[in-house]
Design a protein around this motif. Structure first.
Motif, short mmCIF file in Angstrom:
data_model
loop_
_atom_site.label_atom_id
_atom_site.label_comp_id
_atom_site.label_asym_id
_atom_site.label_seq_id
_atom_site.Cartn_x
_atom_site.Cartn_y
_atom_site.Cartn_z
N ALA A 1 -2.05 4.37 -9.06
CA ALA A 1 -3.50 4.22 -8.86
C ALA A 1 -3.93 2.80 -9.23
CB ALA A 1 -4.26 5.25 -9.69
N ASN A 2 -3.37 2.27 -10.33
CA ASN A 2 -3.73 0.91 -10.75
C ASN A 2 -3.30 -0.10 -9.70
OD1 ASN A 2 -4.84 1.76 -13.09
ND2 ASN A 2 -2.99 1.46 -14.31
N LEU B 1 -4.65 -3.92 -5.53
CA LEU B 1 -4.40 -4.33 -4.15
C LEU B 1 -5.69 -4.50 -3.37
CD1 LEU B 1 -1.34 -2.33 -2.84
CD2 LEU B 1 -1.62 -4.78 -3.01
N SER B 2 -6.75 -3.73 -3.80
CA SER B 2 -8.00 -3.82 -3.05
C SER B 2 -8.63 -5.20 -3.18
CB SER B 2 -8.96 -2.72 -3.50
OG SER B 2 -9.30 -2.93 -4.85
N SER C 1 -8.54 0.05 -16.87
CA SER C 1 -7.95 1.36 -16.61
C SER C 1 -6.56 1.46 -17.22
CB SER C 1 -7.98 1.65 -15.12
OG SER C 1 -6.74 1.51 -14.55
N GLU D 1 -0.43 7.06 -12.68
CA GLU D 1 -1.46 6.10 -13.09
C GLU D 1 -1.11 4.69 -12.64
OE1 GLU D 1 -2.15 6.43 -17.27
OE2 GLU D 1 -3.31 8.27 -16.96
N VAL E 1 -12.73 -8.94 -9.53
CA VAL E 1 -13.33 -7.69 -10.03
C VAL E 1 -12.28 -6.59 -10.20
CG1 VAL E 1 -15.03 -5.91 -9.56
CG2 VAL E 1 -15.56 -8.27 -9.06
N PRO E 2 -11.43 -6.32 -9.18
CA PRO E 2 -10.43 -5.27 -9.37
C PRO E 2 -9.47 -5.58 -10.51
CG PRO E 2 -10.59 -5.82 -7.08
CD PRO E 2 -11.38 -6.84 -7.81
N TYR F 1 0.83 -1.21 0.00
CA TYR F 1 0.00 0.00 0.00
C TYR F 1 0.86 1.25 0.00
CZ TYR F 1 -4.46 -2.26 0.47
OH TYR F 1 -5.58 -2.99 0.21
N LEU G 1 -2.95 0.43 -6.52
CA LEU G 1 -3.87 0.57 -5.38
C LEU G 1 -5.17 -0.18 -5.65
CD1 LEU G 1 -3.93 2.13 -2.69
CD2 LEU G 1 -5.25 3.86 -3.84
N LEU G 2 -5.65 -0.06 -6.88
CA LEU G 2 -6.91 -0.71 -7.23
C LEU G 2 -6.77 -2.23 -7.18
CD1 LEU G 2 -9.71 0.13 -8.03
CD2 LEU G 2 -9.05 0.00 -10.40
N MET H 1 -11.04 -4.48 -13.59
CA MET H 1 -11.07 -3.02 -13.65
C MET H 1 -9.70 -2.45 -13.97
SD MET H 1 -13.78 -1.91 -10.77
CE MET H 1 -12.81 -2.38 -9.39
N VAL H 2 -8.65 -3.08 -13.40
CA VAL H 2 -7.30 -2.57 -13.66
C VAL H 2 -6.95 -2.73 -15.13
CG1 VAL H 2 -4.89 -3.13 -13.29
CG2 VAL H 2 -6.36 -2.72 -11.37
N ASP I 1 -9.82 -11.63 -5.46
CA ASP I 1 -11.02 -10.99 -5.98
C ASP I 1 -10.80 -10.62 -7.44
OD1 ASP I 1 -13.25 -9.61 -6.46
OD2 ASP I 1 -13.13 -8.28 -4.72
#
Lengths: 151, 486
Positions: free
Chosen positions: A45-46, A51-52, A84, A42, A76-77, A11, A48-49, A80-81, A74
């Protein structure tokens, strides 16, 4: 104990990348460096996403080894990554092509010079006096002579 | 009923087809865009009449939310879909016959704006938002001058930074709640997002989305882009794209971040935007930059309106947004011939009295002269602000009043200038506005007058829209009801 520490490091790394990127955008004067800094931000941010959705010692989604259901990451992230990243690449390509165009018009990549030329162009087109530059004293007064200047 | 998806799909498809089609047959290429938009407008109207005021949700791909992605269709999203399509049609690049790229970009903007208005999922909103960004960078650079390239680069870098922040905010929301479906979030938010971390997520998303919404600290791109771009593009960006960013923030406020600190953050940023924008507009020396700065100021007022809790704020904010959406593009279209220094405009109103008259009408409405719709919208804001007990809302009331005084001052200075006989030393002003710009402005002014005449029913209907949009329980029930449409 171990997973918590790794998570914290990751993180911190993600947020650190965003901070480095923002610092680069704010501090550099070279357009290409600014775009690279944007890429770094960017990436942060990716990270971080993604990692969620991170689970320690979990397996990739979809492939389940059978038997007892193991913990899955998971998905889903991750989806999304991917999206993005693709968007990011598109925007970077656009940024670079605009940079080429701007370089073609002004023959410089220094943003201070670009800003000056752009303001001059806009003011010339509008027929208004140039906005006062922050670096020049009002009314063209000479800068106060430094002490020990010899005058 | 799920034909609503076509309002996104058809313009998107047309955007890809137009450049290729224009090579084969220029006439078809020129007609395809307006026809697609007109058909999408018809579709939207049909759906609007068919739904009878009841919202519904469309599960895309047949997966029910929260697993699948859904479109949420209520009167607010339909209103914005409709306005998107109509505005893109009104500001269509009719004259650029040799530039199919502009058609494609305008269509892409329309498609992604419709998607943004309808989307019921936070990440989808982000994706559509980025699509809008890419389209608007292209449009901002379409003048193909060095200044427009440099201006849109600046816009791109600021917007890229904004989307990084928004993405971080979205990551925090996902970390805290484990979902990005707005309906599910609306149920989870009171527990999971009512924390300092949730608040920081709101601040990040607000700053990210606020780049397009001309929010205070991230709006430094506005004057250069509007000064360098064509009037049509400035009208689209100031009128439409900024309202879409506002729409996203409103959805977030209603569904996710009901806490008071979120509203206060927005109020403070709105106040700063109003003050800085109006003062800069007062000092501006040329027409386009004056309109750009005043747009920052008015967006600030809109943010103030939306920061009033409950449906009062939503109602006032919607009224102000619609009014700005109507007036600003019209003013930018008038500024097409009148771009240039304000001092050089002496006598321009006498040379073309129709354009001058419309400028006066639009300026009066913008300031808030009583019978015009602008007064009504600002009056709603005043009553909303005055009803709040907190001191900061009373301060906001004072600031908005002050902003009206400043606005009146600089707009009437321009009007005075327009109608003064031209002196010997003033620059000769061409009076030719072009029938297209003048016609579009006339249409928008006519709409403004029609809005004035039908203020009663229009207000009642808008209030109904606001009440429906301000209800998170209705949102949740609609998305998760069994009767959700596949």
């Amino acid at each position: 104990m171990m997973p918590i520490e790794i998570g914290t490091v990751l993180y911190a790394g993600a947020i650190g990348l965003v901070v480095i990127g923002i610092a680069g955008i704010v501090l550099s004067h070279h357009l290409f460096r600014i775009i690279l800094a944007l890429v770094i931000a960017e990436a942060g941010a990716n990270l971080l996403l993604v990692l969620s959705g991170f689970r320690w010692e979990a397996i990739a989604p979809i492939i389940s080894g059978g038997g007892a259901t193991p913990t899955m990451v998971d998905p889903v992230p991750q989806a999304m990554v991917l999206t993005s990243i693709v968007i990011g690449v598109g925007v970077q390509a656009l940024a670079l092509s605009l940079t080429l165009r701007a370089y073609g018009a002004y023959k410089t990549l220094d943003i201070r010079e670009l800003q000056r030329r752009m303001s001059a162009d806009l003011a010339g087109e509008a027929g208004t006096p140039l906005p006062l530059s922050l670096e020049e004293p009002v009314g063209g007064r000479p800068l106060p002579a430094a002490e020990g200047d010899g005058r | 009923m799920n034909t609503i998806v076509l309002t996104v799909v058809l313009p998107l498809l047309a955007a890809f087809v137009v450049p290729a089609l224009s090579r084969v047959s220029p006439l078809l290429g020129r007609l395809l865009g307006p026809l697609t938009l007109a058909y999408a407008i018809l579709l939207t109207l049909q759906i609007w009449l068919g739904m009878e005021g009841k919202p519904y949700s469309v599960a895309l791909g047949g997966f029910q939310p929260p697993l699948g992605i859904n479109f949420y269709v209520d009167q607010l999203s339909l209103l914005f879909t409709f306005l998107t399509l109509v505005t893109s049609l009104l500001l269509w690049p009719w004259r650029n016959e040799t530039e199919p790229r502009q058609y494609a970009l305008t269509l892409l903007l329309a498609a992604s704006a419709c998607g943004l208005a309808l989307s019921g999922d936070l990440f989808n909103i982000y994706v559509f938002y980025e699509l809008i960004s890419v389209a608007s960078f292209g449009l901002a650079a379409a003048t193909r001058s060095g200044a427009s390239f440099a201006a849109s680069l600046r816009y791109l870098i600021l917007s890229g930074l904004g989307s990084v922040l928004a993405l971080c905010g979205i990551a925090i929301v996902y970390l805290q709640s484990g979902t990005l479906n707005l309906a599910q979030l609306s149920q989870l938010a009171p527990e999971t997002l009512n924390t300092p971390l949730g608040m920081s997520a709101f601040a990040l998303i607000l700053l990210g989305v606020g780049v397009k919404g001309e929010l205070f600290p991230v709006n430094s791109w506005v004057p250069e882009v509007y000064a360098a771009a064509s009037s049509r593009v400035s009208g689209l960006l100031a009128g439409l794209v900024s309202k879409l960013a506002v729409l996203v923030i409103v959805r977030l406020l209603v569904l996710l971040f009901q806490q008071e600190s979120a509203l206060q953050l927005m109020l403070i940023l709105g106040l700063l935007g109003t003050i800085s924008g109006e003062l800069a507009a007062w000092r501006a020396k040329d027409m386009n930059r004056m309109l750009a700065f005043s747009s920052i100021g008015q967006l600030g007022v809109i943010f103030i309106a939306f920061s009033i809790p409950g449906e009062t704020g939503l109602f006032a904010g919607l009224a102000l947004s619609l009014h700005h959406l109507l007036v600003k593009p019209a003013l930018f279209l008038l500024a097409e011939r009148w771009r240039g220094s304000l001092a050089g405009l002496r006598g321009a109103g006498l040379a073309s009295p129709v354009a001058g008259g419309m400028f006066v009408l639009l300026a009066l409405s913008l300031v808030g002269m009583p019978p015009l719709p602008g007064f009504w919208a600002k009056f709603l804001l005043f009553t909303g602000l005055a009803a709040q007990q907190s001191v900061i809302y009373q301060v906001a009331l004072g600031v908005v009043l002050l902003s009206i005084v400043i606005e009146a001052n600089y707009l009437f200075r321009v009007v005075m200038n327009l109608f003064q006989p031209a002196g010997d030393n003033s620059v000769a002003v061409t009076s030719d506005h072009g029938w297209l710009n003048l016609g579009t402005t006339f249409l928008l002014s006519a709409l403004l007058i029609a809005g004035m005449l039908f203020m009663g029913p229009l207000g009642a209907w808008l209030e109904e829209v606001a009440i429906q949009a301000a209800d998170p329980v209705l949102y949740f029930d609609t998305v998760f009801s069994v009767s959700a449409i596949h």
